[in-house]
Design a protein around this motif. Structure first.
Motif: not given
Length: 121
Positions: A38-39, A44-45
């Motif tokens: 998720r982002q 950050e991812r």
């Protein structure tokens, strides 16, 4: 053509549930680990969960452990993410990803465009 298509996102109140689906095509599903990352805006991812191609082993980041459950249906080339007890901090775009060893190294061969999950307080 390889495709990973996420669905099931939406707006939910804190404490609610959603079930995300990742429907895939164009590659040999059984040969790949499938993960979810998720982002959130400005962040950050974050890889949050994956399910192994070998033994169906599942893995979760601490922040979702006990609340999220990943599963895969090899007959339908689909992976699911059941999300319970959602919190506002779970708000993000959720993507599914495929890689031969994604559960180990998050090296991604394919990924989808994502589905937005918004959790209101």
């Amino acid at each position: 053509e390889v495709q990973l298509v996420e669905s099931g996102g939406g707006l939910v109140q804190a404490g609610g549930s959603l079930r995300l689906s990742c429907t895939t095509s164009g590659f040999t599903f059984d040969d790949y680990d499938i993960g979810w990352f998720r982002q959130a805006p400005g962040k950050e991812r974050e890889g949050i969960s994956c399910i192994s191609r070998r033994n169906g082993g599942t893995y979760y980041v601490d922040s979702v452990k006990g609340r999220f459950t990943i599963s895969r249906d090899n007959a339908k080339n689909t992976v699911y993410l059941q999300m319970n007890s959602l919190k506002p901090e779970d708000t993000a775009v959720y993507h599914c990803a495929a890689g031969p060893h994604w559960c180990t190294d998050e090296a991604t061969n394919y990924w989808g465009e994502g589905t937005l999950v918004t959790v209101s307080s």
